[in-house]
Write an enzyme that holds these catalytic residues in place. Structure first.
Site, PDB file in Angstrom:
ATOM      1  N   ASP A  14       2.003 -11.155 -17.624  1.00 31.66           N
ATOM      2  CA  ASP A  14       1.255 -11.793 -16.687  1.00 31.66           C
ATOM      3  C   ASP A  14       0.090 -12.815 -17.084  1.00 31.66           C
ATOM      4  OD1 ASP A  14      -0.933 -12.780 -14.675  1.00 31.66           O
ATOM      5  OD2 ASP A  14       0.248 -11.347 -13.321  1.00 31.66           O
ATOM      6  N   HIS A  31       2.568  -1.535 -12.411  1.00 34.12           N
ATOM      7  CA  HIS A  31       1.306  -1.534 -12.784  1.00 34.12           C
ATOM      8  C   HIS A  31       1.291  -0.123 -13.534  1.00 34.12           C
ATOM      9  CE1 HIS A  31      -0.561  -5.042 -10.426  1.00 34.12           C
ATOM     10  NE2 HIS A  31       0.462  -5.303 -10.793  1.00 34.12           N
ATOM     11  N   HIS A  65      -6.176 -14.287  -9.391  1.00 33.99           N
ATOM     12  CA  HIS A  65      -5.111 -15.276  -9.839  1.00 33.99           C
ATOM     13  C   HIS A  65      -5.483 -16.642  -9.214  1.00 33.99           C
ATOM     14  CE1 HIS A  65      -1.751 -12.201  -9.936  1.00 33.99           C
ATOM     15  NE2 HIS A  65      -2.754 -12.112 -10.649  1.00 33.99           N
ATOM     16  N   GLU A  81       2.684 -16.224  -8.746  1.00 33.76           N
ATOM     17  CA  GLU A  81       1.863 -15.115  -7.942  1.00 33.76           C
ATOM     18  C   GLU A  81       0.489 -16.051  -7.416  1.00 33.76           C
ATOM     19  OE1 GLU A  81       1.666 -11.750 -10.820  1.00 33.76           O
ATOM     20  OE2 GLU A  81       2.943 -10.783  -9.219  1.00 33.76           O
ATOM     21  N   ASP A 125      -8.944 -10.225 -13.215  1.00 30.18           N
ATOM     22  CA  ASP A 125      -7.743 -10.446 -12.649  1.00 30.18           C
ATOM     23  C   ASP A 125      -7.809 -10.940 -11.220  1.00 30.18           C
ATOM     24  OD1 ASP A 125      -5.267  -9.965 -11.171  1.00 30.18           O
ATOM     25  OD2 ASP A 125      -5.054  -7.929 -11.612  1.00 30.18           O
ATOM     26  N   GLU A 135       3.886  -4.193 -16.437  1.00 31.07           N
ATOM     27  CA  GLU A 135       3.085  -5.234 -16.532  1.00 31.07           C
ATOM     28  C   GLU A 135       1.846  -5.182 -17.310  1.00 31.07           C
ATOM     29  OE1 GLU A 135       2.714  -6.796 -12.412  1.00 31.07           O
ATOM     30  OE2 GLU A 135       1.171  -8.559 -13.268  1.00 31.07           O
ATOM     31  N   ARG A 167       0.584  -1.306  -0.025  1.00 31.61           N
ATOM     32  CA  ARG A 167       0.017  -0.055  -0.037  1.00 31.61           C
ATOM     33  C   ARG A 167       0.836   1.286  -0.092  1.00 31.61           C
ATOM     34  NH1 ARG A 167      -3.566  -3.475   2.531  1.00 31.61           N
ATOM     35  NH2 ARG A 167      -2.800  -3.369   4.088  1.00 31.61           N
ATOM     36  N   TYR A 203       1.323  -2.193  -5.627  1.00 37.44           N
ATOM     37  CA  TYR A 203       0.358  -2.034  -6.567  1.00 37.44           C
ATOM     38  C   TYR A 203      -0.660  -0.760  -6.457  1.00 37.44           C
ATOM     39  CZ  TYR A 203      -2.026  -4.960  -3.270  1.00 37.44           C
ATOM     40  OH  TYR A 203      -2.523  -5.296  -1.797  1.00 37.44           O
ATOM     41  N   HIS A 232       4.754 -13.522 -15.232  1.00 36.08           N
ATOM     42  CA  HIS A 232       4.194 -14.019 -14.231  1.00 36.08           C
ATOM     43  C   HIS A 232       3.340 -15.126 -14.497  1.00 36.08           C
ATOM     44  CE1 HIS A 232       4.358  -9.809 -11.941  1.00 36.08           C
ATOM     45  NE2 HIS A 232       5.099 -10.705 -11.810  1.00 36.08           N
ATOM     46  N   HIS A 278       8.915  -5.758  -7.158  1.00 36.78           N
ATOM     47  CA  HIS A 278       7.621  -5.355  -7.744  1.00 36.78           C
ATOM     48  C   HIS A 278       6.998  -3.868  -6.902  1.00 36.78           C
ATOM     49  CE1 HIS A 278       3.530  -5.152  -8.652  1.00 36.78           C
ATOM     50  NE2 HIS A 278       3.164  -6.302  -9.255  1.00 36.78           N
ATOM     51  N   HIS A 280      -3.489 -12.088 -16.445  1.00 35.72           N
ATOM     52  CA  HIS A 280      -3.990 -10.819 -16.715  1.00 35.72           C
ATOM     53  C   HIS A 280      -3.930 -10.940 -18.188  1.00 35.72           C
ATOM     54  CE1 HIS A 280      -1.762  -8.730 -13.363  1.00 35.72           C
ATOM     55  NE2 HIS A 280      -2.656  -9.676 -13.063  1.00 35.72           N
TER      56      HIS A 280
HETATM   57 ZN    ZN Z   1      -2.982  -9.722 -11.077  1.00 38.37          ZN
HETATM   58 FE    FE Z   2       1.227 -10.231 -11.981  1.00 47.19          FE
HETATM   59 FE    FE Z   3       1.749  -7.166 -10.665  1.00 48.74          FE
END
Ligand code: ZN
Ligand code: FE
Ligand code: FE
Length: 277
Positions: free
Chosen positions: A176, A107, A226, A256, A224, A142, A37, A70, A211, A67, A179
């Site tokens: 990904d 992202h 996973h 992930e 989205d 991504e 966050r 997000y 990913h 990464h 995604h």
């Molecule tokens: Zn995702």
């Molecule tokens: Fe990803």
């Molecule tokens: Fe990601």
């Protein structure tokens, strides 16, 4: 050799992540540069980094993947949110230089109704402000599922971002699987067609990380979420074709999936067993 790892917690430092990765049969890993966050990053422990770099070398590790949080949104409509994203990315990229020549993924962001063209312009502006000639990190965009107003839902949008970046030699893409499948790229029935399209629109030499995630939702759902390998709409056989595709098989793969360490270990073993040398 299959280069594969999974997402690990960074809270105990680099050496801990390296050993944890090795203990589950991985030879790379992904981690958040800070709390997902946002918020302050832990100070870099130079001794820890030094031991990790030696460990990675001795154990034949592939490139590791950092990464970005997000929640970072370079194309928000709020100037203070954009400034926050700018400062975090600049700080992350400075910290990445303690581990030279690795990968940093983010992202692209959500344009929150401003339109993708405005979104793309704002992302380009941020990248042109934070990338430096001397940095050794490759920054990855991504591929996104296209939920809400996400930018990066198509290869064309990623290409437009890269085209706007002055130091474009610092830029790459992280694909990904969940995604792109949710975005409407049929990697199950037409993997080679999707790779051809990636190559035509972006250039396959930009593809630096993958990913590997199954998807809880059907093809083209723009959702989205996973799923564990082999338990979603993509399925195990399609995943095996992805890791063995001659044009993909040397790229590092990162899980992930919704797993704890033992689940990751099992998926890594499953994929290693299915990998053709
Ligand atoms: Zn995702
Ligand atoms: Fe990803
Ligand atoms: Fe990601």
């Amino acid at each position: 050799m299959l280069n594969i790892g999974c997402h690990l917690s960074a809270s105990k430092g680099y050496m801990h992540m390296g050993e944890e990765a090795k203990s589950i049969g991985a030879n790379t890993f992904q981690f958040f540069t800070r709390n997902p966050r946002g918020g302050a990053a832990k100070a870099i422990d130079t001794e820890d980094v030094k031991s990790f770099l030696r460990f990675a070398e001795e154990n034949g590790f592939a490139k590791i993947l950092a990464h970005a949080p997000y929640t970072l949104n370079a194309c928000s409509d709020k100037p203070e949110t954009r400034e926050f994203a700018f400062n975090i990315m600049r700080d992350d990229l400075m910290r990445m230089e303690y581990t030279p020549n690795q990968l940093y993924n983010f992202h692209p962001g959500s344009h929150v109704g401003q339109g993708s063209e405005t979104g793309i312009d704002l992302i380009v502006k941020q990248l042109n402000g934070v990338l430096t000639k001397d940095m050794t990190t490759t920054v990855l965009l991504e591929t996104m599922a296209g939920k809400g107003s996400e930018v990066g839902r198509s290869f064309e949008e990623l290409r437009e971002i890269i085209d706007g970046v002055e130091l474009d030699e610092k830029m790459g893409v992280c694909l990904d699987t969940c995604h792109v499948y949710d975005a409407g790229y049929d990697i199950v029935n037409d993997l080679d067609g999707v790779i051809d399209e990636f190559d035509r629109v972006i250039g396959l030499e930009r593809l630096k990380a993958i990913h590997v995630n199954d998807s809880k939702n059907p093809f083209g759902s723009h959702k989205d979420r996973h799923e564990k390998i082999g338990e979603g709409s993509i399925g195990f056989d399609a995943m095996v074709r992805i890791i063995n595709n001659p044009r993909l098989k040397d790229i590092p793969f990162f899980l992930e999936t919704p797993n704890e360490l033992d689940g990751y270990a099992a998926e890594i073993k499953m994929l290693r067993d299915a990998y053709e040398q």
